[in-house]
Scaffold this active site. Sequence first.
Site, PDB file in Angstrom:
ATOM      1  CG  ASP A 190     -10.829  -0.139 -43.152  1.00 27.38           C
ATOM      2  OD1 ASP A 190     -10.156  -1.042 -42.632  1.00 27.38           O
ATOM      3  OD2 ASP A 190     -10.338   0.915 -43.585  1.00 27.38           O
ATOM      4  CD  GLU A 252      -9.685  -1.554 -38.323  1.00 26.53           C
ATOM      5  OE1 GLU A 252      -8.535  -1.959 -38.153  1.00 26.53           O
ATOM      6  OE2 GLU A 252      -9.984  -0.778 -39.244  1.00 26.53           O
TER       7      GLU A 252
END
Length: 475
Positions: A190, A252
């Site tokens: 993330d 990401e």
Amino acid sequence: MLTPTQRRNAVIYQVYPRSFQDSNGDGIGDLDGITSRLEHIASLGVDGIWLSPIFASPQADVGYDVSDYLTVAPEYGDVAAADRLVARAHELGLIVLFDIVPCHTSIENAWFRDHPDWYIIREGDKPPNNWTATFGGLAWDRDPYGRGWYCHMFYPEQPNLNWRNPEVVAAMHGVFKFWMDRGVDGFRIDAIDRLFVDEQLRDEPAADEEYELWERPDYASLKHIHTVNQPEIFDALRSLRAAFPNAFFATEAYVAMEQLPAYLEHVDLSFCFQLLQAERDTAKIADVICRGSKIPGVAWMLSNHDFSRLGTRWGPDLARAAAVLLLTIPGAAFIYQGDEIGQVDGPGIEPPIDRVGRDAYRHPMQWDESGGFSNADAWLPMTDPERCNVAGQENATYSPLTIYRQLTALRRELTGELTDVSGNDGVLRYTRGAISVVINFSADAIPAPAGEVVLSTKQLRGDTVPPSAAVIVRR
Ligand code: TEU
Ligand code: CA
């Protein structure tokens, strides 16, 4: 296990655990529920799944605020349930990626209380600088333990970790190891582009131009030269890769396309948000896929839990055509749960659960006419299961579900680069080897390309492609 080459061409299905399947009647999706529905995912012909975070969390950001990375959130199950999920997925030939949030923890994580030097905390009467948080407001808040100000790039409930402290690196590597040892194949990592912030905490200048990707207004007011894409990120990724040479890593990084290769030196895949944000502008799409498909490791997606769903943004007909786009261009592809049936945004809930308005994109999966998600009231209400559900689309010609299955099968014969790309007049065209694709975004029928039709998203009328339809031909 997928080889590094296979990973770069993988199709991964994103499961949003809270909204996939409830197994125990509390209205909240859980791990045993996911396990019971893995056959549906396997039937799509995908290579694996990515589970949004399942770890213990006060759920201030629906799991992206982790209070304990080595424990499963009790409402989702326990570590044994995670083991069962992974084992069943492997039986079905699916790899499993967990979602690790390395940039910040929950403010309720014991680390934050016990190890202030694991975080970015400064004493003082006023915030150390002008940085803004992604979700709005200043990136600094008063430390609840009276230690000054702590930095948070997202919600105030998500204090940033200090990756310059080797203890943080060791702790986080321990998290990766714990789950790898249990059989997880890899991780979606993330917000990796925010892993480091400037050590001197220098102010950021005002933005002088619009950023290539959409940002919330507050956040967009500054040029993020000290809080995004810091060079130390790449050292951290290098050492992560060295520690876990066989892990499947998808990062990401919400960054300009030209910045993706730096991430991709160390990881298998990195998302490209530009395709989603090109919306239905065919010239923009043509440009994005030309540039992006030259980046080995690019991971395409057209929906996820942070953005309005494809079915809402593009409408039902073009959403089916979008599946053709997503699954025929070079690169990996991620399918967000529900997109395979053309699910649309839901109504959300009052009061909102997500303060920046993402509830609408996270409503439960629709399995049959009555929902099939839970036998209790779902945490977010069902959207429209009577109109759109998995059971109703099984074996139906031109249904999104059928089209997704056809595409993953066809994908095996798709090789080679993208050629002859054009996006003029609302029509997107491109070729890969013997396969040509035409997607008609316009309101008029257009001549069908020459060749044997291998797939169309609508019935072709004579030699024409109807409006809002895609066709694939073999020349
Ligand atoms: O999102 C990171 C992130 O900030 C971008 O992808 C975001 O969509 C963009 O900045 C537009 O606002 C990840 C998760 O996907 C998201 O759900 C979390 O809230 C966030 O990290 C914090 O962990
Ligand atoms: Ca449940």
